[in-house]
Scaffold this active site. Structure first.
Site, PDB file in Angstrom:
ATOM      1  N   GLU A  27       0.838  -1.164   0.011  1.00 36.15           N
ATOM      2  CA  GLU A  27      -0.082  -0.053   0.118  1.00 36.15           C
ATOM      3  C   GLU A  27       0.787   0.994  -0.070  1.00 36.15           C
ATOM      4  O   GLU A  27       1.830   1.269   0.559  1.00 36.15           O
ATOM      5  CB  GLU A  27      -1.070  -0.110   1.169  1.00 36.15           C
ATOM      6  N   ASN A  72      -6.737   1.365   2.805  1.00 35.14           N
ATOM      7  CA  ASN A  72      -7.326   2.588   3.059  1.00 35.14           C
ATOM      8  C   ASN A  72      -7.187   3.621   1.777  1.00 35.14           C
ATOM      9  O   ASN A  72      -7.704   4.568   1.441  1.00 35.14           O
ATOM     10  CB  ASN A  72      -7.104   3.186   4.284  1.00 35.14           C
ATOM     11  N   ASN A 172     -12.228  -1.466  -0.655  1.00 37.13           N
ATOM     12  CA  ASN A 172     -11.520  -1.849   0.641  1.00 37.13           C
ATOM     13  C   ASN A 172     -12.278  -1.382   1.952  1.00 37.13           C
ATOM     14  O   ASN A 172     -12.531  -0.247   1.871  1.00 37.13           O
ATOM     15  CB  ASN A 172      -9.974  -1.241   0.441  1.00 37.13           C
ATOM     16  N   GLU A 173     -12.321  -2.239   2.426  1.00 37.70           N
ATOM     17  CA  GLU A 173     -13.039  -2.137   3.830  1.00 37.70           C
ATOM     18  C   GLU A 173     -14.338  -1.410   3.908  1.00 37.70           C
ATOM     19  O   GLU A 173     -14.144  -0.279   4.523  1.00 37.70           O
ATOM     20  CB  GLU A 173     -11.987  -1.935   4.896  1.00 37.70           C
ATOM     21  N   GLU A 292      -6.040  -9.419   3.781  1.00 39.03           N
ATOM     22  CA  GLU A 292      -5.161  -8.602   4.941  1.00 39.03           C
ATOM     23  C   GLU A 292      -5.343  -9.382   6.210  1.00 39.03           C
ATOM     24  O   GLU A 292      -6.266  -9.715   6.671  1.00 39.03           O
ATOM     25  CB  GLU A 292      -5.799  -7.333   5.289  1.00 39.03           C
TER      26      GLU A 292
END
Length: 509
Positions: A27, A72, A172-173, A292
């Site tokens: 990331e 993130n 993502n998330e 993750e």
């Protein structure tokens, strides 16, 4: 002395071990990219600015696929910023990690680096601040061979051939309130389904991952999966899981049993997916991308590392640079055991992350790169867990934990490759006080020979490798291994991860 027993029977398989199980994650966060894999001024940098010493360690680690560029970070990312002439790329604020992104390393540079290390690219699209149109543009830029403005733009930027990226994450998330563009399960499920359908119209060969829960501790866990998969089940190939673990309140016993939580997490998500399968009358079984997972001392990040302030947006700050101990490595090895024991459903996974940021590899600007303790169980498992994961029928004495209830003292996974007769057994002793004797029944294999038995342990469970002493913790030969016809006996030290490698007559001989 605790005891445990298990059996190696090639007829009792869980599933084939997918090489994507040994993926990682890069990331644009902290020093993972800049001063991590990429440092143009370093004495060991190649002509493109990537550190050769880091490349060699990544190859040794054996990562199969790498998720990129977040995390993130991706929920505020404009992919167009990361292509074209480097000197013309804009600097942008990264709201996720309160940093400045220079875009010196972008899609082309990272894809070229992956070719060198021999790893597959797993690309995430922004469904936070952007949506279906931008995801389609990125897919067209990456995968269309020729014939459109975006394909020609890619060629003009130096890559005539399509990148042909197969695996794509739909955001993502998105369950997390911290996520830019956070959505409800219903809203995310709708846009994920819409985006998936559109992307498949462009390239039907791609594989798609819908966002599952970012933690089994989320208040929406379970219901999130049910609602999201209600929208996306027919459109995607995977649902994601994310999990991080750390010692809390000095409770080493619970920490060493963290894999018990991962086991339950996987089983719950698989059960929810199978419920949706039944409701829809589908003949497709949805797999899990555990994209993750790691040990992460998140409490330290929140109280020490976190960057704030309207006038404070550093480039590549030191964030999430956890120093890993022997205990941490034993937990990482145990989490790998959990993934192997779910090889029938978990067919992709990403250790988060690869370099400097909660990572098995650390670097110092202008200086050395070194292996953290967690490097060793990952590298040995990645290179030696081949063929099929076996149901070992493990029996072990147990102990009580505050966080996870009653768990086994010894945990284990095993793999067997029928083509060459090789077998690997991975074990942890979670006890902080007692050795454990493990008896392995090998009577179902022919002409078994022990090749090696390696262990990671130390009298100080908090020993670690660092810049001052990068070789403090190393693998060593396990003492006291005994072999008799049909039986191998091992003695595992307290708080240890062990790998046993065998050879036998191949099934197809």
């Amino acid at each position: 002395m605790a005891t445990a027993r298990l059996t190696l029977d090639p007829q009792r398989t869980i599933g084939t071990v997918n090489r994507r199980l040994f993926g990682s994650f890069v990331e644009h966060l902290g020093r993972c990219v800049y001063d991590g894999i990429y440092e143009p001024g370093h004495p060991l940098a190649d002509s493109a600015g990537f550190r050769n010493d880091v490349k060699e360690l990544v190859k040794e680690l054996g990562v199969s696929a790498i998720r990129y560029p977040g995390g993130n970070f991706v929920s505020g990312f404009k992919w167009e910023d990361s292509v074209g002439p480097v000197e013309q790329r804009p600097k942008r604020l990264d709201l996720a990690w309160h940093s400045t992104e220079t875009n010196q390393v972008g899609l082309h540079e990272f894809a070229g680096w992956l070719e060198e290390i021999g790893s597959e690219l797993m690309l995430a699209v922004n469904l936070g601040t952007r949506g279906t149109e931008e995801a389609l543009d990125l897919l067209e830029y990456c995968n269309l061979p020729f014939g459109t403005a975006l394909a020609e733009k890619r060629a003009g930027n130096g890559h005539d051939k399509a990148f042909n990226i197969k695996m794509w994450c739909l955001g993502n998330e998105m369950d997390g309130p911290w996520q830019i563009g956070h959505r409800s399960a219903d809203d995310y499920g709708k846009i994920a389904s819409q985006t998936a359908k559109a992307m498949r119209q462009l390239d039907p060969s791609i594989e798609l991952v819908a966002c599952g829960s970012s933690s089994a501790d989320m208040p929406t866990f379970g219901e999130w999966e049910r609602v999201v998969l209600g929208h996306t089940y027919d459109d995607v190939d995977f649902i994601s899981c994310h999990a991080y673990y750390e010692i809390k309140d000095g409770d080493l016993g619970s920490f060493l049993a963290s894999a018990a939580n991962m086991d339950r997490f996987i089983d719950s998500v698989a059960a929810t997916a199978d419920h949706i399968k039944a409701v829809k009358g589908s003949d497709k079984t949805l797999n899990i991308s555990f994209d993750e997972w790691n040990v992460w001392y998140n409490e330290r990040f929140e109280t020490v590392d976190k960057i704030t302030g309207i006038d404070n947006w550093p480039v590549a700050p030191r964030l999430l640079e956890d120093t890993y101990t022997v205990a941490d490595a034993v937990v990482v090895g145990n989490l790998l055991i959990s993934l192997l024991n779910h090889a029938d459903r978990v067919t992709s996974a990403s250790l988060a992350q690869l370099v400097n940021v909660i990572a098995p590899i650390m670097t110092e600007p202008g200086g050395p790169a070194w292996r953290q303790t967690t490097f060793f169980p990952f590298a040995l498992t990645s290179h030696n867990a081949n063929g099929s994961a076996l149901d070992t029928g493990l029996e072990s004495e147990k102990y009580d934990t505050t966080a996870h209830g009653t768990v086994r003292i010894v945990d284990a996974a095993a793999t067997h490759n029928p083509d060459d007769g090789s077998a690997s057994v991975f074990l942890v002793n979670r006890s902080s006080e007692r050795e454990s004797t493990v008896t392995i029944d090998t009577s179902h294999l022919r002409d078994v020979q022990v090749l090696s038995a390696l262990t990671l342990t130390d009298t100080d469970v908090f020993a670690a490798n660092n810049l001052a002493d990068p070789h403090r913790v190393q693998l060593r030969d396990l003492e006291g291994t005994e072999q008799r016809p049909g039986v191998i006996t091992l003695t595992l030290p307290p708080v240890s991860w062990t790998a046993l490698f065998l050879t036998s007559t191949p099934d197809r001989a």
